[in-house]
Design an enzyme around this catalytic site. Structure first.
Site, short mmCIF file in Angstrom:
data_model
loop_
_atom_site.label_atom_id
_atom_site.label_comp_id
_atom_site.label_asym_id
_atom_site.label_seq_id
_atom_site.Cartn_x
_atom_site.Cartn_y
_atom_site.Cartn_z
N ARG A 145 48.56 30.52 31.16
CA ARG A 145 49.10 31.39 32.25
C ARG A 145 50.14 32.11 32.21
NH1 ARG A 145 49.66 27.87 37.76
NH2 ARG A 145 47.82 27.45 37.22
N HIS A 176 38.41 34.66 35.99
CA HIS A 176 39.81 33.86 36.49
C HIS A 176 39.73 33.28 37.66
CE1 HIS A 176 43.85 33.84 35.49
NE2 HIS A 176 44.26 34.32 36.57
N TYR A 209 42.55 49.72 49.15
CA TYR A 209 43.11 51.19 49.21
C TYR A 209 43.09 51.81 47.71
CZ TYR A 209 44.11 49.82 54.12
OH TYR A 209 44.03 49.50 55.24
#
Length: 816
Positions: A31, A77, A121
């Site tokens: 991580r 993931h 967006y």
């Protein structure tokens, strides 16, 4: 109990230790920390790999970020979409990464800390440079492992055609480890890598000629070559990173500070706000306006200054008190051989070179196998074309495709693979041109195989290939350095003049402890007698000083209070002032200020002389009282007093080279004069030495500094209201700690007891009696008598009572 033997008894420490250990290992490796080879954390690697696999590359159209994020989350993931999208956005921010790995359309955040638009967006695709990280991944160059649900395979590392860990740096926090690797210049890092390939034992100094230090996407100035070297050696170090600024002239004699580049990872909006707060709170005088003029052409912050302001000084103040200058702390930790390690520059480059060796070797093996397979097919096709008629006849005489292949293998010694290629051959390939093409391809394949075998058999050839590929990337993507490196860390000195606007003010201090400063305008607009003061209070200090001056106040308990003039409450002349107890909280109830000493700067040649009631005396250098850290709320010790009833009765500040005598006078009328040189110079906390040999019920009332020769008139006032003047030199010069001689004639009945002594040559004494009557005595009008005279009465003690208090009327010296 049936399953009793399956129950384990474990202590909480064992369980916690084991589980937390496993968890830590997971977050360290999977991580938070980057891999030393490709410089990527798992989430970043998965983003790049998934987008590449989907064909979401630089040469194709942009694609909705949400689509990519969903794909990454579903296949590789298994974490929150926000963490994937945040990592994706960061890889597209050109103020965070030196070379962006993802191109994004839409709002991807800003240097002001604005959040990016939602992933529905924005649109994204891999940058061209990302393609270099992923290049050759399909050629079995890196290890693949199964994903979380064993449906897909994902790479454990990317081939990485350039040293991404150094180029884009990394930052992360995990359990027990954190990392902070700065960004670097791609061209410089490649030069350093190539040099290390040729000189594996190269010294750090040599590598640093090619990689002089970090190169941040936000530019700036980096200071401290030695610190960079230390960081490159050990992986840890602290350097100074400051903004790139210039001072520009404006109309009307004004100037402005223009900030062109700010330090890495500093939030611009917060920085501008902090600078504006400094202007608003008037911590420094001189800033007129702070504007953020950043637009699409580039970053620009303007600090407009007032007229006749020290621009350099203000810039230094901003460097010291805002994020215009920061400490950048190197902490280069990366995963190497599956373990977190603190690594230096050479280690990172060496690990990268070793990785590239493996990648090029694996790629060459893959290409060699492919070339050999193709060569085998081409040989079969060439052979088939040379006996074309028999081949056609054989195929036409066969039952089906399978039978045709068997017949070709049996009759002409073709292999299974060659036979497959022959039977699937299209008729147009039988033209004359095709045979020449095949022969050309055969020659090319032979050359390629030879080349690949050379790479696999010779490390020198492999290095040559590695260097050529790195040079190609440098040529294609290299760009000039943005961050300027300076060898030395510049010490920031802030002059007081910058922080405070110089202004002449009137400073007053009263007997009761009220301190204030008033502007000359306020003083001139009022009458001197309109001075704000409580009844029964009197001024003990009034002087015209500058806001850049300083003040030391001495209390009767031997404490010193420091106040820079600019910090004294700025009030109108008619106001009372701020009581010293409002800021100094630990003064005794009966403690009062007895003297004030202004100065421009501390002088080691100036000495304080302290005299106590119980007959102690000391000298201490002025420099012992340089401002202490807690001066705003606590006094410092000036003289240690031994008895509970002891107190400081006189304080003087005098030059060391001046030859003075000290004249001490006691309540019972004893006077003693001796050279001040007999008093040792000691530290601030010392009690001093014996000044005078006192009788049991006697005490020192006051003292004065007098000249050894000549005439120094002293004014003495007794409790009976008698005032007299006498010459200090009428007492012979004796030595320290003697009893002294009488300075009043001893009377059997109601003897005179001294209550006041001063060596002031002129002025007005205010003699106040116990019944509140005040008599003014003009010093010059008092005749000079001999030492055994008792002077003349200025009040009638029977009517007005004994003398309660005597003070010298303080007036402002207008000639200063």
């Amino acid at each position: 109990m049936k399953n009793k033997h399956t129950i384990q008894e474990l202590t909480l420490e064992e369980v916690m230790g084991d589980r937390f250990g496993r968890y830590s290992k997971y977050i360290i490796q999977e991580r938070a920390l980057p891999d030393i080879r490709d410089g990527l954390k798992p989430v970043q690697r998965r983003i790049l790999y998934a987008m590449n696999k989907d064909g979401n590359t630089y040469d194709k159209a942009f694609r909705k970020s949400a689509k990519s994020v969903g794909n990454i989350m579903g296949n590789y993931h298994p974490h929150g979409d926000s963490s994937i999208y945040e990592a994706m956005v960061r890889m597209s921010q050109d103020w965070k990464l030196r070379e962006v790995l993802i191109e994004m359309h839409g709002n991807n955040g800003s240097m002001d800390g604005d959040p990016p638009a939602a992933m529905r967006y924005t649109e994204a695709r891999l940058s061209k440079l990302s393609g270099e990280l992923l290049k050759d991944i399909e050629k079995e160059t890196v290890d693949f492992v199964w994903n979380f649900d064993d449906t897909e395979k994902e790479p454990t590392v990317l081939p990485a055609a350039f040293p991404n860990l150094l180029v884009n740096g990394s930052t992360g926090i995990s359990a027990g480890y954190a990392t902070e690797i700065p960004t670097h210049n791609l061209a410089e890092v490649i030069d350093g890598t190539i040099y290390l390939i040729d000189h594996p034992q190269a010294s750090l100094e040599k590598i640093m000629e090619l990689i002089p230090g970090p190169d941040f996407p936000t530019g700036g100035i980096l200071q401290g070559k030695e610190e960079i070297k230390k960081a490159y050696e050990t992986g840890k170090g602290k350097v100074i990173l400051r903004a790139k600024t210039s001072i520009e002239p404006l109309r009307g004699g004004k100037q402005q500070i223009v900030i062109h580049e700010i330090p890495y990872e500093v939030n611009k909006a917060v920085l501008v706000k902090k600078m504006d707060e400094i202007r608003l709170s008037k911590k420094i005088d001189g800033i007129a306006e702070v504007r953020d003029e950043t637009d699409r052409t580039g970053l620009q912050i303007v600090v407009e200054l007032k007229k006749d302001t020290n621009a350099e000084g203000i810039l230094n103040y901003l460097f010291k008190n805002t994020d215009l200058q920061i400490n950048y702390n190197f902490n280069m930790v990366a995963i190497d051989n599956m373990t977190p390690q603190q690594v230096g520059l050479a280690h990172i480059l060496a690990s990268y070179i070793a990785h590239r060796k493996q990648v090029i070797t694996a790629r060459s093996r893959f290409d060699l196998q492919k070339a050999r397979d193709r060569q085998h097919i081409v040989e079969g096709l060439v052979k088939a074309l040379s006996i074309l008629d028999q081949v056609i006849a054989t195929i036409r005489g066969s039952k089906d495709k399978k039978n045709a292949k068997q017949n070709l293998v049996a009759q002409f010694d073709f292999t299974e693979a060659q036979a497959e290629a022959i039977v699937t051959l299209q008729l147009y390939r039988l033209t004359n041109t095709d045979i020449t093409q095949l022969e050309k391809e055969a020659a090319e394949l032979a050359a390629l195989i030879k080349e690949l075998q050379l790479i696999l058999n010779s490390e020198k050839e492999l290095h040559k290939v590695m260097k050529a590929e790195l040079r190609q990337i440098k040529k294609q993507y290299g760009n000039p350095r943005l961050t300027k490196i300076e060898d030395e860390i510049e010490e920031i000195k802030i002059e007081t003049e910058v922080l405070i606007a110089p202004e002449d003010v009137i400073v007053t201090l009263t007997k009761d402890g009220y301190l204030k400063r008033s502007s000359i305008r306020s003083y001139n607009a009022s009458k001197p007698e309109e001075h704000g003061m409580k009844e029964d209070d009197s001024v003990i200090f009034i002087e015209k000083l500058n806001t850049l001056d300083h003040l030391l106040l001495v209390t009767n308990k031997g404490n010193l209070i420091y106040r820079p003039v600019h910090e004294i409450a700025d009030l109108r002349w008619k106001e009372v002032g701020e009581h010293i107890s409002q800021t100094i909280t630990n003064l005794s109830v009966d403690e009062e200020i007895i003297a004030a000493f202004p100065y421009k700067e501390l002088d080691a040649n100036q000495l304080f002389v302290f005299v106590s009631r119980n007959g102690m005396i000391k000298q201490t250098r002025m420099t012992e009282f340089s401002p202490w850290r807690t001066y705003k709320s606590r006094p410092t010790s000036g003289m240690k007093l031994k008895g509970a009833d002891d107190q400081v009765v006189s304080v003087f500040l005098t030059g060391e080279s001046l030859r003075y005598d000290i004249f001490l006078a006691t309540s019972r009328g004893f006077g003693l004069r001796y050279p001040l040189a007999e008093v040792p110079v000691v530290g601030a906390k010392a009690a001093g030495v014996k000044a005078i040999n006192l009788k049991a019920d006697d005490a020192v009332v006051s003292s004065a500094l007098v000249l050894p020769e000549g005439d120094t008139p002293l004014v003495l006032v007794s409790q009976r209201g008698a005032v007299k003047r006498m010459l200090a030199q009428s007492l012979p010069q004796l030595s320290r700690a003697k009893r002294g001689l009488l300075i009043f004639r001893e009377l059997k009945k109601n003897p005179h007891r001294l209550v006041y002594l001063t060596a002031e040559p002129s002025g007005t004494l205010l003699v106040t009696t116990q019944k509140g009557l005040t008599e003014e005595v003009v010093i010059e009008h008092v005749p000079i008598n001999d030492r055994l005279s008792n002077g003349s009465f200025v009040i009638d003690e029977k009517k007005a009572g004994e003398v309660f208090h005597v003070s010298l009327e303080q007036e402002l010296n207008e000639t200063e």
